[in-house]
Design a protein around this motif. Structure first.
Motif, mmCIF file in Angstrom:
data_model
loop_
_atom_site.group_PDB
_atom_site.id
_atom_site.type_symbol
_atom_site.label_atom_id
_atom_site.label_comp_id
_atom_site.label_asym_id
_atom_site.label_seq_id
_atom_site.Cartn_x
_atom_site.Cartn_y
_atom_site.Cartn_z
ATOM 1 N N GLN A 189 32.049 -28.767 3.973
ATOM 2 C CA GLN A 189 31.127 -28.629 2.850
ATOM 3 C C GLN A 189 29.713 -29.086 3.210
ATOM 4 O O GLN A 189 28.731 -28.403 2.941
ATOM 5 N N VAL A 190 29.610 -30.247 3.867
ATOM 6 C CA VAL A 190 28.284 -30.783 4.167
ATOM 7 C C VAL A 190 27.590 -29.958 5.253
ATOM 8 O O VAL A 190 26.355 -29.828 5.245
ATOM 9 N N ILE A 191 28.340 -29.392 6.175
ATOM 10 C CA ILE A 191 27.744 -28.529 7.198
ATOM 11 C C ILE A 191 27.108 -27.304 6.542
ATOM 12 O O ILE A 191 25.999 -26.890 6.916
ATOM 13 N N GLU A 192 27.780 -26.735 5.566
ATOM 14 C CA GLU A 192 27.219 -25.582 4.856
ATOM 15 C C GLU A 192 25.917 -25.947 4.147
ATOM 16 O O GLU A 192 24.939 -25.185 4.178
ATOM 17 N N ILE A 193 25.873 -27.124 3.515
ATOM 18 C CA ILE A 193 24.654 -27.566 2.831
ATOM 19 C C ILE A 193 23.544 -27.817 3.835
ATOM 20 O O ILE A 193 22.400 -27.379 3.649
ATOM 21 N N ALA A 194 23.872 -28.522 4.922
ATOM 22 C CA ALA A 194 22.859 -28.863 5.922
ATOM 23 C C ALA A 194 22.333 -27.616 6.627
ATOM 24 O O ALA A 194 21.129 -27.524 6.920
ATOM 25 N N GLU A 195 23.196 -26.670 6.895
ATOM 26 C CA GLU A 195 22.738 -25.428 7.525
ATOM 27 C C GLU A 195 21.801 -24.663 6.608
ATOM 28 O O GLU A 195 20.777 -24.115 7.071
ATOM 29 N N ALA A 196 22.114 -24.645 5.325
ATOM 30 C CA ALA A 196 21.269 -23.919 4.371
ATOM 31 C C ALA A 196 19.871 -24.512 4.296
ATOM 32 O O ALA A 196 18.884 -23.790 4.078
ATOM 33 N N ASP A 197 19.768 -25.823 4.484
ATOM 34 C CA ASP A 197 18.469 -26.501 4.396
ATOM 35 C C ASP A 197 17.808 -26.712 5.751
ATOM 36 O O ASP A 197 16.733 -27.310 5.836
ATOM 37 N N GLY A 198 18.465 -26.256 6.827
ATOM 38 C CA GLY A 198 17.866 -26.381 8.149
ATOM 39 C C GLY A 198 17.928 -27.769 8.750
ATOM 40 O O GLY A 198 17.126 -28.106 9.627
ATOM 41 N N TYR A 199 18.895 -28.595 8.335
ATOM 42 C CA TYR A 199 19.024 -29.963 8.851
ATOM 43 C C TYR A 199 20.003 -29.962 10.027
ATOM 44 O O TYR A 199 21.168 -30.341 9.913
ATOM 45 N N SER A 200 19.533 -29.527 11.174
ATOM 46 C CA SER A 200 20.420 -29.303 12.311
ATOM 47 C C SER A 200 21.030 -30.598 12.854
ATOM 48 O O SER A 200 22.158 -30.589 13.354
ATOM 49 N N VAL A 201 20.313 -31.715 12.772
ATOM 50 C CA VAL A 201 20.877 -32.975 13.257
ATOM 51 C C VAL A 201 22.047 -33.400 12.372
ATOM 52 O O VAL A 201 23.090 -33.859 12.871
ATOM 53 N N PHE A 202 21.910 -33.211 11.065
ATOM 54 C CA PHE A 202 23.016 -33.522 10.161
ATOM 55 C C PHE A 202 24.211 -32.603 10.443
ATOM 56 O O PHE A 202 25.373 -33.039 10.371
ATOM 57 N N VAL A 203 23.931 -31.334 10.744
ATOM 58 C CA VAL A 203 25.017 -30.409 11.069
ATOM 59 C C VAL A 203 25.817 -30.927 12.255
ATOM 60 O O VAL A 203 27.056 -31.018 12.217
ATOM 61 N N GLU A 204 25.121 -31.314 13.316
ATOM 62 C CA GLU A 204 25.829 -31.745 14.521
ATOM 63 C C GLU A 204 26.431 -33.132 14.384
ATOM 64 O O GLU A 204 27.432 -33.440 15.043
ATOM 65 N N TRP A 205 25.860 -33.954 13.533
ATOM 66 C CA TRP A 205 26.491 -35.253 13.262
ATOM 67 C C TRP A 205 27.855 -35.030 12.611
ATOM 68 O O TRP A 205 28.847 -35.663 12.979
ATOM 69 N N ALA A 206 27.899 -34.107 11.644
ATOM 70 C CA ALA A 206 29.186 -33.797 11.006
ATOM 71 C C ALA A 206 30.160 -33.186 12.001
ATOM 72 O O ALA A 206 31.365 -33.487 11.987
ATOM 73 N N ASN A 207 29.655 -32.335 12.893
ATOM 74 C CA ASN A 207 30.539 -31.751 13.905
ATOM 75 C C ASN A 207 31.087 -32.816 14.852
ATOM 76 O O ASN A 207 32.236 -32.742 15.283
ATOM 77 N N LEU A 208 30.271 -33.822 15.173
ATOM 78 C CA LEU A 208 30.753 -34.919 16.018
ATOM 79 C C LEU A 208 31.837 -35.710 15.301
ATOM 80 O O LEU A 208 32.863 -36.075 15.904
ATOM 81 N N ILE A 209 31.653 -35.980 14.021
ATOM 82 C CA ILE A 209 32.665 -36.715 13.256
ATOM 83 C C ILE A 209 33.969 -35.924 13.206
ATOM 84 O O ILE A 209 35.071 -36.504 13.281
#
Length: 525
Positions: free
Chosen positions: A108-128
């Motif tokens: 869910q959070v990756i979808e939100i972060a991708e929509a807003d262009g927050y790539s560091v948040f995207v990859e932080w979630a992927n690391l978790i």
């Protein structure tokens, strides 16, 4: 005429009201979406709870990998003494915890972060996600990762596919962190590294090295490639206790402390007693509290600590409540929410093993081995490390259970390797030293110790005294150990096609004695 003027005034008044309608009708006490975005709260608020779920509770963790690694043991004969600790599976909940509380919100959070262009948040979630799933696979083997989120009978990844996916995802994650070293968006949500993206990059590299070592026997070429990539990456590795990755500040109490002090369901293990006292290891007083009844330690009164054999034959819980608890400092409110996922000592031991395997950039095996021991002593505030590393004679002790009839729960120590490094020793002997010290240092992060014990056969721990395994979950031959946890009932019932396919990928029955992909047996070299 008056009526016409009135209508004009009314029209202007209405227009004025509607011009400010949104402002006038906004609740001044309600947080708007835009204000949440300004502080990254609409994405960042997900992360503390996801990280807080990495360690499970008593059922998920303390009665599975903690006991299988023989770091702690229970004084409680749950279900008449026939339970996980004696190789009959009663509890198997870690899968559900991680998929419900990590994978689902991460998607869910990756979808939100991708929509807003927050790539560091995207990859932080992927690391978790990798942190979580790299632990779940140590239980079951094949798991759902690349196909997560699909509907219907979802197919599991084989372990070979899974680890390659982990490595591929880590390429992207580390690159993103390395390209955003000064990013501050994580600051308010990261109690582990206080938003320091550089430290997350170092951890991600260290995780790559850890995963590479897991597959070093089954796929040496892949392991070497990925291990050397971790060793050479400019972001570096976690080689200082200042870089340790702790799950902290997320409101999750250090659960063995709760189990130990509030419920009385966990104590020091007999293996810890044997190894720590035999090696005269001063970390023992940082890990555990001494007993108050000296009759329990008549065989070593100068080291007043007593543990319980894993899988012990027991009658009543009260019999062994007087054995060594965790050190009381673990129950300190200032410390109970802090628990390590990986620390510098483990990274040094990984480098030591990498050096034995000839990986470029690993350095010298002895230097890494001794640095790992020193980092662990420093982390726990234990003294005497120089004498400890120079000890060429001390060996672990045989064990006697003072609360059992003669011979019951007892074992004879099988470890013949001392602490001091011996450059003339074989690679197997050197690896045994490394993994035994890694086992000691991994206290409070037993997942890797359980993996290493299956992968390498070290430390040479005693088998469980009471083996209650049977055809229900698979029989463990006498002298062998539990190798995995079965696929969970929710998946068996809700995704039978996926579980059937996963069992094929497991290359063995869905039983506790089936070896995982990387658990090849035989020589380590």
């Amino acid at each position: 005429m008056k009526k016409f003027i009135y209508l004009i005034v009314a029209a202007f008044a209405f227009a004025s009201c509607t011009d400010n309608f949104e402002e006038i009708n906004t609740n001044p006490y309600q947080i708007s979406t835009e204000s949440l975005k300004q502080d990254f709260n609409h994405v960042g608020s997900f992360y503390p709870s996801m990280l807080g779920q990495i360690f499970g509770n008593q059922i998920d963790h303390n009665l599975t990998n903690v006991t299988f690694s023989q770091q702690l043991a229970t004084p409680t004969p749950f279900v008449g003494g026939v339970n996980n600790t004696t190789y009959y599976i009663r509890w198997n909940g870690y899968w559900d915890r991680e998929y419900n509380n990590v994978m689902a919100p991460a998607k869910q959070v990756i979808e939100i972060a991708e929509a807003d262009g927050y790539s560091v948040f995207v990859e932080w979630a992927n690391l978790i996600k990798i942190i979580s799933m790299s632990r779940v696979t140590l239980y079951q083997g094949p798991i759902i990762y690349t196909n997560y989120g699909k509907t219907g009978g979802v197919q599991y990844d084989s372990e070979e596919v899974l680890y390659k996916a982990f490595f591929s995802d880590l390429d992207r994650i580390i690159a993103e962190f390395s390209n955003n070293k000064d990013y501050v968006g994580l600051n308010n949500f990261d109690a582990s590294f206080n938003g320091d993206v550089n430290k997350w990059a170092r951890y991600a590299n260290s995780l790559r090295l850890q995963l590479a070592m897991r597959v070093s026997k089954v796929d040496p070429e892949l392991a070497k490639k990925e291990g050397e990539k971790a060793l050479a990456d400019p972001a570096g590795l976690m080689l200082s206790n200042a870089d340790n990755f702790n799950i902290s500040g997320y409101g999750a109490k250090f659960h063995p402390a709760q189990i130990c002090f509030e419920w009385g369901d966990t104590r020091m293990s007999a293996s810890m007693e044997s190894i720590l006292i035999g090696y005269k290891d001063n970390r023992i007083e940082k890990y555990f509290d001494p007993v108050s009844d000296m009759s329990l330690v008549s065989d070593h009164p100068d080291w007043p600590y007593k543990g319980i054999r894993n899988g012990a034959e027991m009658v009543a819980k009260d019999d062994r409540l007087g054995f060594s608890t965790l050190d009381i400092s673990f129950n300190d409110p200032a410390k109970v929410t802090k628990r390590k996922v990986m620390s510098a000592d483990e990274v040094y031991f990984l480098k030591a093993e990498a050096a034995l395997r000839g990986w470029t950039g690993a350095g010298d095996a002895q230097s890494n081995y001794e640095s790992g021991v020193r980092a662990s002593f420093e982390l726990w505030g234990a003294g005497g490390v120089d004498a400890y590393l120079a000890d060429k004679t001390s060996l672990p002790l045989d064990y006697v259970d003072p609360k059992a009839p003669a011979g019951v729960n007892a074992f004879t120590n099988s470890i013949t390797n001392t602490v001091a490094w011996d450059e003339a020793a074989t690679k197997e002997e050197k690896l045994e030293k490394i993994i035994t010290q890694k086992w000691i240092a991994c206290f409070t992060n037993e997942m890797e110790s359980w993996m290493d014990h299956r992968r390498t056969g070290y430390p040479k721990l005693p088998i469980v005294y009471q083996n209650s395994s049977n055809a229900d979950w698979g029989t463990i031959p006498q002298g062998d150990i539990l190798r995995r946890m079965p696929f969970v009932n929710n998946e068996r019932n809700g995704n039978p096609e996926g579980v059937a396919d996963a069992t094929v990928k497991l290359k063995g029955p869905d039983e506790i004695g089936t070896r995982l992909w990387w658990d090849t047996g035989g020589s380590n070299f």
